[in-house]
Design an enzyme around this catalytic site. Structure first.
Site: not given
Ligand code: 13P
Length: 251
Positions: A10, A12, A96, A98, A168, A174, A214, A235-236
């Protein structure tokens, strides 16, 4: 039952266009002919078409990060499922955390988005997860149950055939705080049992349940070794071709 691992990236609201295309090229070079875990990347809307062209004929799918529930019309700034589908994109994230926290997507809206995605023939990843305070007050399973029931109850197992669920925990996104493999496994086993009660054991047994929050090359293998963790939503660490590739190879 052996489920094929699915790793999602993702992206983002990250990367300018050049960096996104560079990342897509890096993934094509490293994973283009990979035969193990399936992978899906979720770039921002403006990059969907060029990224999916760059990844065409390789083993990496492309998805949108969200969709709007209406098919068309006066909804400035919104993107519909049919628009996403019409550019050859096959997957979409729904619910998600967010979207839920920043944009106010509540359970009812997430449920409608899931229906619209399924009706359009998109493969949905339904994201669920509890916040830190919900976990601390012992509400983790009640929150997950509410999120799952609201999204899934309108559908038959056949209609949900393509579904992916991503657990998640919001407190792990994050933050660098990852659920331990045992913590994640406990929740994944609960999710599978609850889905089994809703949609039957054979559906639940085949359902891919990803962990997200993470996930890094250093912790992916231990998480993915758990019996009910069938992949990761990253994510990251999905923003670098090297680290995403390492996670896919760990699966
Ligand atoms: P991180 O891997 O940056 O924690 O993000 C997870 C996420 O929200 C994937 O959708």
């Amino acid at each position: 039952m052996a489920r094929t691992a699915v790793i999602g990236g993702n992206w983002k609201m990250n990367l300018d266009f050049e960096a996104a295309m560079e990342l897509a090229s890096g993934l094509r070079n490293r994973l283009g002919s990979h035969r193990g875990a399936a992978s899906i990347v979720f770039p921002a809307f403006p990059y969907l078409r060029p990224v999916s062209k760059r990844l065409s004929e390789c083993n990496i799918s492309v998805g949108a990060q969200d969709l709007h529930v209406e098919a068309k019309g006066a909804f400035t700034g919104a993107v519909s499922a049919t628009m996403i589908k019409s550019i050859g994109v096959t997957h979409v994230l729904v619910g998600h955390s967010e979207r839920r926290a920043v944009f106010g997507d509540d359970d009812a809206l997430v449920a409608r988005k899931l229906t619209v995605a399924l009706d359009a023939g998109l493969v949905p990843t339904l994201c669920i997860g509890e916040t830190q305070s919900e976990r601390e007050s012992g509400d983790t399973f009640a929150v997950l149950q509410r999120q799952l029931d609201s999204a899934l109850r309108a559908h038959t197992a056949a209609a949900l055939d393509s579904l992916i669920v991503a657990y998640e925990p919001v407190w792990a996104i994050g933050t660098g705080l990852t659920a331990t493999p045992e913590q994640a496994q406990e929740v994944h086993a609960w999710v599978r049992a609850h889905v089994s009660a809703l949609l039957g054991p054979s559906f639940a047994d085949a359902l891919p349940i990803q962990y997200g929050g993470s996930v890094k090359p250093t912790n992916a293998a231990a998480l993915l070794a758990q019996p009910d963790i069938d992949g990761a939503l990253v994510g990251g660490a999905s923003l670098k071709a090297e680290s995403f590739t390492e996670i896919v190879r760990a699966a």
